[in-house]
Design an enzyme around this catalytic site. Structure first.
Site, mmCIF file in Angstrom:
data_model
loop_
_atom_site.group_PDB
_atom_site.id
_atom_site.type_symbol
_atom_site.label_atom_id
_atom_site.label_comp_id
_atom_site.label_asym_id
_atom_site.label_seq_id
_atom_site.Cartn_x
_atom_site.Cartn_y
_atom_site.Cartn_z
ATOM 1 N N GLY A 1 35.366 -103.945 -9.510
ATOM 2 C CA GLY A 1 34.977 -103.721 -10.904
ATOM 3 C C GLY A 1 34.459 -105.008 -11.541
ATOM 4 N N ARG B 1 32.039 -101.371 -4.604
ATOM 5 C CA ARG B 1 33.264 -101.249 -3.805
ATOM 6 C C ARG B 1 32.787 -100.724 -2.459
ATOM 7 N NH1 ARG B 1 37.159 -101.462 -8.125
ATOM 8 N NH2 ARG B 1 36.509 -100.249 -9.931
ATOM 9 N N SER B 2 32.805 -101.577 -1.439
ATOM 10 C CA SER B 2 32.165 -101.236 -0.164
ATOM 11 C C SER B 2 33.081 -100.444 0.768
ATOM 12 C CB SER B 2 31.721 -102.513 0.548
ATOM 13 O OG SER B 2 31.198 -102.208 1.817
ATOM 14 N N ASP C 1 41.960 -107.382 -6.339
ATOM 15 C CA ASP C 1 42.773 -107.200 -5.127
ATOM 16 C C ASP C 1 41.991 -106.618 -3.940
ATOM 17 O OD1 ASP C 1 42.576 -104.816 -6.457
ATOM 18 O OD2 ASP C 1 44.672 -104.257 -6.240
ATOM 19 N N GLY C 2 41.105 -105.651 -4.202
ATOM 20 C CA GLY C 2 40.309 -105.073 -3.110
ATOM 21 C C GLY C 2 39.420 -106.125 -2.466
ATOM 22 N N THR D 1 38.963 -109.945 -12.781
ATOM 23 C CA THR D 1 39.207 -108.528 -13.068
ATOM 24 C C THR D 1 39.760 -108.431 -14.487
ATOM 25 O OG1 THR D 1 40.764 -106.701 -12.674
ATOM 26 C CG2 THR D 1 41.376 -108.807 -11.741
ATOM 27 N N ASP E 1 41.959 -106.468 -15.384
ATOM 28 C CA ASP E 1 43.349 -105.977 -15.330
ATOM 29 C C ASP E 1 44.414 -107.071 -15.369
ATOM 30 O OD1 ASP E 1 42.434 -103.420 -15.194
ATOM 31 O OD2 ASP E 1 42.697 -103.196 -13.038
ATOM 32 N N ASP F 1 45.927 -108.367 -12.945
ATOM 33 C CA ASP F 1 47.049 -107.904 -12.118
ATOM 34 C C ASP F 1 47.184 -108.659 -10.799
ATOM 35 O OD1 ASP F 1 44.708 -106.919 -11.079
ATOM 36 O OD2 ASP F 1 45.499 -104.929 -10.617
ATOM 37 N N ARG G 1 42.458 -97.571 -36.448
ATOM 38 C CA ARG G 1 43.541 -97.571 -37.436
ATOM 39 C C ARG G 1 43.023 -97.233 -38.845
ATOM 40 N NH1 ARG G 1 48.825 -98.838 -37.264
ATOM 41 N NH2 ARG G 1 48.993 -100.117 -35.430
ATOM 42 N N GLY H 1 43.731 -99.758 -16.762
ATOM 43 C CA GLY H 1 44.854 -100.310 -16.027
ATOM 44 C C GLY H 1 45.459 -99.214 -15.167
ATOM 45 N N ARG H 2 44.821 -99.015 -14.006
ATOM 46 C CA ARG H 2 45.267 -97.950 -13.100
ATOM 47 C C ARG H 2 46.653 -98.263 -12.561
ATOM 48 N NH1 ARG H 2 40.324 -96.774 -9.754
ATOM 49 N NH2 ARG H 2 40.666 -98.947 -9.278
ATOM 50 N N SER I 1 50.555 -93.222 -40.613
ATOM 51 C CA SER I 1 49.642 -93.333 -39.464
ATOM 52 C C SER I 1 50.309 -94.139 -38.362
ATOM 53 C CB SER I 1 48.350 -94.024 -39.886
ATOM 54 O OG SER I 1 48.552 -95.407 -39.983
ATOM 55 N N ARG J 1 35.130 -103.077 -20.089
ATOM 56 C CA ARG J 1 34.653 -103.923 -18.984
ATOM 57 C C ARG J 1 33.396 -104.716 -19.353
ATOM 58 N NH1 ARG J 1 35.915 -100.896 -13.788
ATOM 59 N NH2 ARG J 1 33.708 -100.924 -13.305
#
Ligand code: F6P
Length: 327
Positions: free
Chosen positions: A16, A77-78, A108-109, A131, A133, A135, A160, A176-177, A220, A260
């Protein structure tokens, strides 16, 4: 600086995209040229490596990109690179084109692939944590995270306004998968009434109870939910809330890929620049098979195999803040 004999560094982005990747590419190219080393851009990540989509980079190739989101080298993403056959093709292309070291910018990938590639072909390769994320183990922040959380709080501030005007509950789903770090920080930053993340078990009953109590004094409300939360995404949470409180006017907003894109924040540009310079200089010092990040303000190296483990600790102080300040 001890110099390893490297003549041509290939740089690519993979997985990503994230805001700041261009600043990282720029830093790698300019640092390579500063040390009289050729730099080659590899298009579309590992796919472009396999098909030999290479672009010799000059100073000018990276002019005027530091402020741009996305990645000028494109990304993918290969699937093919997951196979040994694909990786053999990629290695042959690199050899044919005289590329003798790599800088991989991704998550990570990307580093899982880089780790295997290094083990199989022993080509020097370093990774930059890129990334939204955040992560990855071994860095406080990844390139793109700061921009993404600022995009989220900008969006939630706007949501808001309408939530307040209509006395509504908004459930805002953020990316955030596998990670709740976008949700956690942007939730605190936007004053969300509840934040649901995959790293902690979501207690739906406790959430409903808190909504019940807060109904009396707050018209709210904003709930931020990470897309990978164990209780489900935005629509699932809304369904549960509506069943219990049919009278609460509830809406769902999925922020999606706007998180992104966009011009990188200054924090991301500087982070990307520091990591890009460190990548080239560390390759020249003989380092390989590591992700470069920042820990406590300093450049930090983590073996690929450790960086990709999905067990980044969630800052317990931040979790406590959420409990005190929400609802
Ligand atoms: O890895 C970054 C990320 O934005 C995740 O948070 C998200 O789940 C995923 O990418 C979506 O990726 P894509 O739209 O490329 O399939």
């Amino acid at each position: 600086m001890t110099k390893v004999n490297i003549k041509n560094i290939g740089v690519f982005t993979s997985g990503g995209d994230s805001p700041g990747m261009n600043a990282a590419i720029r830093a790698v190219v300019r640092t390579g040229l500063f040390h009289d080393i050729k730099v080659t851009g590899i298009l579309r990540g590992y796919d472009g490596m396999i098909s030999g989509e290479f672009l010799p980079m000059e100073r000018k190739s990276v002019a005027n990109i530091i402020q741009r989101g996305g990645t000028v080298l494109k990304t993918a993403r290969s699937e093919e690179f997951r196979s040994k056959e694909g990786r053999v093709k990629a290695y042959e292309q690199l050899k044919k084109n005289g590329i003798d070291a790599l800088v991989a910018i991704g998550g990570d990938g990307t580093f899982t692939g880089a780790n295997i590639f290094h083990e199989e072909f022993n080509i020097p390769i370093l990774g930059l944590a890129g990334t939204i994320d955040n992560d990855l183990q071994g860095t406080d922040y990844t390139i793109g995270y700061d921009t993404a959380i600022n995009t989220v709080i900008d969006a939630v501030d706007k949501i808001r306004d309408t939530a307040e005007s209509h006395d509504r509950l908004f459930i805002v789903e953020v990316m955030g998968r596998d990670s709740g770090l976008i949700a956690l920080r942007s939730g605190i930053g936007s004053g969300a009434e509840a934040i649901l993340i995959p790293e902690t078990k979501t207690d739906i009953n406790a959430l409903l109870k808190r909504l019940e109590i807060s109904r009396k004094d707050k018209s709210s409300k904003i709930i931020i939910v990470a897309e990978g939360d164990d209780a489900g995404g935005g629509f699932e949470i809304a369904k549960i809330v509506k069943e219990k409180f049919p009278s609460i006017d509830t809406r769902v907003s999925i922020l999606g890929h706007i998180q992104r894109g966009g011009s990188p924040s200054c924090m991301d540009r500087v982070l990307a620049s520091r990591l890009g310079v460190a990548a080239v200089e560390s390759l020249l010092e003989g380092r390989t098979s590591e992700m470069i990040g920042i820990v406590n303000g300093k450049i930090h190296f983590t073996p690929f195999s450790s960086a990709i483990k999905h067990n980044k600790d969630v800052n317990s102080e931040l979790l406590k803040i959420v409990d005190i300040l929400s609802l």
